[in-house]
Design a protein around this motif. Structure first.
Motif, PDB file in Angstrom:
ATOM      1  N   HIS A  88       0.825  -1.216   0.000  1.00 29.00           N
ATOM      2  CA  HIS A  88       0.000   0.000   0.000  1.00 29.00           C
ATOM      3  C   HIS A  88       0.860   1.268   0.000  1.00 29.00           C
ATOM      4  CE1 HIS A  88      -2.779   3.104   1.355  1.00 29.00           C
ATOM      5  NE2 HIS A  88      -2.031   3.277   2.434  1.00 29.00           N
TER       6      HIS A  88
ATOM      7  N   HIS B  64       2.776   4.061   8.399  1.00 32.79           N
ATOM      8  CA  HIS B  64       2.525   2.630   8.195  1.00 32.79           C
ATOM      9  C   HIS B  64       3.602   1.757   8.824  1.00 32.79           C
ATOM     10  CE1 HIS B  64      -1.164   2.334   5.851  1.00 32.79           C
ATOM     11  NE2 HIS B  64      -0.862   3.534   5.403  1.00 32.79           N
TER      12      HIS B  64
ATOM     13  N   HIS C 286       3.771   9.352   5.201  1.00 33.85           N
ATOM     14  CA  HIS C 286       2.737   8.316   5.144  1.00 33.85           C
ATOM     15  C   HIS C 286       3.358   6.945   5.394  1.00 33.85           C
ATOM     16  CE1 HIS C 286       0.503   5.365   2.507  1.00 33.85           C
ATOM     17  NE2 HIS C 286      -0.463   5.767   3.307  1.00 33.85           N
TER      18      HIS C 286
ATOM     19  N   SER D 178      -6.392   2.202  -0.076  1.00 32.99           N
ATOM     20  CA  SER D 178      -6.889   1.999   1.283  1.00 32.99           C
ATOM     21  C   SER D 178      -8.308   2.531   1.432  1.00 32.99           C
ATOM     22  CB  SER D 178      -5.963   2.684   2.292  1.00 32.99           C
ATOM     23  OG  SER D 178      -5.748   4.039   1.921  1.00 32.99           O
TER      24      SER D 178
HETATM   25 FE   LIG Z   1      -2.166   4.705   4.088  1.00 35.06          FE
END
Ligand SMILES: [Fe+2]
Length: 435
Positions: free
Chosen positions: A54, A154, A150, A84
């Motif tokens: 992702h 994660h 980002h 997502s």
């Molecule tokens: Fe994300």
């Protein structure tokens, strides 16, 4: 491409940062088997493999497809698999079913990462060669920086999600067995000191040119009343006293929704604590820990508890910050202690208070503040408009950052957020009270 292309300093620094962050994600996944990396233990948590894919999808979709001329997606089907929650980008694989993706394999996801990494580095070097006159630098730089932040978010989720998955296995396998001293939350001083803070208008939120998420802006004034804030976090020894005093059996300490959650879920202690009679204790300890256990002599309410963490099952350390608490448990503890949780504004205004400790890098600290937009909030432009703003309902703000947060990722103005029943993060609390 070569490493010696004459690119600008800014492009070179961003390229180096990109390589570092991307490598860190792979390093975090490295201790895990392919089976580990595929599992999804609950809808809130995602598989390791999904996180790796992702974060790659994010760079491919937000950066490469709009800005890299002639970019060819690694596999067009991944757009559906690894989106997502971006409604503007079309339909996607349902979140609760992420653990069903036995294909693509871990190796294929690694190949996907390499494909995107090469394209991003190529783009940065191409733009960097153009120097100040680069056509798209002003557009690319903020997107790459957002993509890296980002990915760091994660990285933390990768750890907390796999820890939850491993906690569901009765064998309680360690994510990473301790070699030498265990990774542990730092000790906290024994006695709480209350730091008095003045009331009045305080400045909160992010300002300046450095990166922040949109939810930290705009910087503005908030009104706080005179208050006191604890100089340290609530530790496991403190929390064990709450349990020993019947904290989980006393409805008067709990918010109504919290008490309902205690009843519905059978909560009797933080998520990864093991009571002295837990049958899994015989499975989860490393051989040398059995030996240590016999000689450990924890005192009072803390006696006999064990805690499951990234290093596996360990005897509970009374001076370590308590973690894996829901907001409801944090609020009930505060009530029991004759105090309350700080608001996010009180927390931020106390960051520079003389004597305050453990504000960042230990556990996320639940606040009493709803996750709401600041006055004048504007979402980031483009696709990233869906990044934060649409989640501003039904959640509470947490501040500070945890042991699982990448170093340097947070700031005093950083706002994390989770629903009140969430307890799979490294989430704890610090007390506050009115003056
Ligand atoms: Fe994300």
């Amino acid at each position: 491409m070569t490493l010696s292309r004459p690119i600008t300093q800014a492009a070179g620094a961003l390229r180096d940062k990109f390589r570092e962050v991307r490598a860190t994600s792979l390093a975090l996944a490295a201790p895990l088997s392919a089976e580990d990396q595929c599992i999804q233990s609950m809808p809130d948590a995602s598989p390791t493999k999904w996180h790796l894919a992702h974060t790659t999808w994010f760079f491919e979709t937000v950066l490469l497809q709009p800005h890299a001329k002639g970019y060819q997606p690694f596999d067009p089907r991944f757009h559906y698999l690894f989106n997502s929650y971006y409604e503007a980008l079309g339909p996607r694989h349902p979140r609760p079913h992420r653990g069903l993706l036995t294909r693509p394999s871990v190796d294929e996801v690694h190949a996907y990462r390499r494909h995107v990494d090469e394209a991003v580095i190529g783009l940065l070097e191409e733009e960097g060669e153009r120097g100040e006159g680069g056509l798209d630098w002003a557009a690319i730089e903020p997107i790459v920086t957002l993509g890296l932040n980002h990915e760091q978010q994660h990285q933390e989720l990768l750890l907390t999600d796999i820890l939850h998955a491993l906690s569901c296995n009765p064998l309680l396998p360690a994510y990473k067995p301790a070699s030498g001293p265990a990774l542990r939350l730092a000790a906290v001083p024994p006695a709480v000191r209350w730091l008095s803070r003045p009331g009045g208008l305080v400045e909160v939120g992010h300002a300046g040119a450095d990166f922040s998420f949109d939810n930290e802006t705009p910087r503005h004034q908030a009104l706080v009343q005179p208050y006191a804030i604890a100089d340290r976090l609530v530790n496991c020894g403190d929390y064990a006293q709450f349990i020993a005093d019947g904290g989980y059996q006393r409805a008067e300490l709990w918010l109504s929704d919290g008490w309902a959650a205690v009843q519905a879920n059978g909560w009797r202690h933080p998520a990864y604590w093991l009571a002295p009679d837990d049958p899994r204790l015989g499975f989860g300890l490393q051989p040398q820990q059995h030996h240590q256990q016999q000689h450990a002599s924890p005192q009072g309410a803390a006696a006999g508890w064990h805690v499951f963490g990234l290093n596996g099952v360990r005897p509970m350390e009374a001076d370590a910050p308590v973690a894996q608490l829901s907001f409801y448990e944090a609020a009930a503890y505060a009530e029991w202690a004759g105090a309350r949780l700080p608001t996010e504004f009180e927390w931020e205004a106390a960051c520079d208070a003389p004597g305050i400790a453990q504000m960042t890098g230990h556990v996320w600290q639940w606040t009493r503040s709803s996750y709401d937009p600041y006055p004048g909030f504007r979402p980031m432009p483009g696709i990233a408009a869906e990044y934060n703003g649409k989640f501003m309902v039904g959640q509470l703000v947490l501040r500070g950052g945890s042991v699982a947060t990448p170093a340097g990722h947070t700031r005093p103005s950083y706002r994390n957020f989770f629903p009140p029943a969430a307890r799979w993060q490294f989430s704890g609390l610090r007390l506050a009270k009115d003056l």
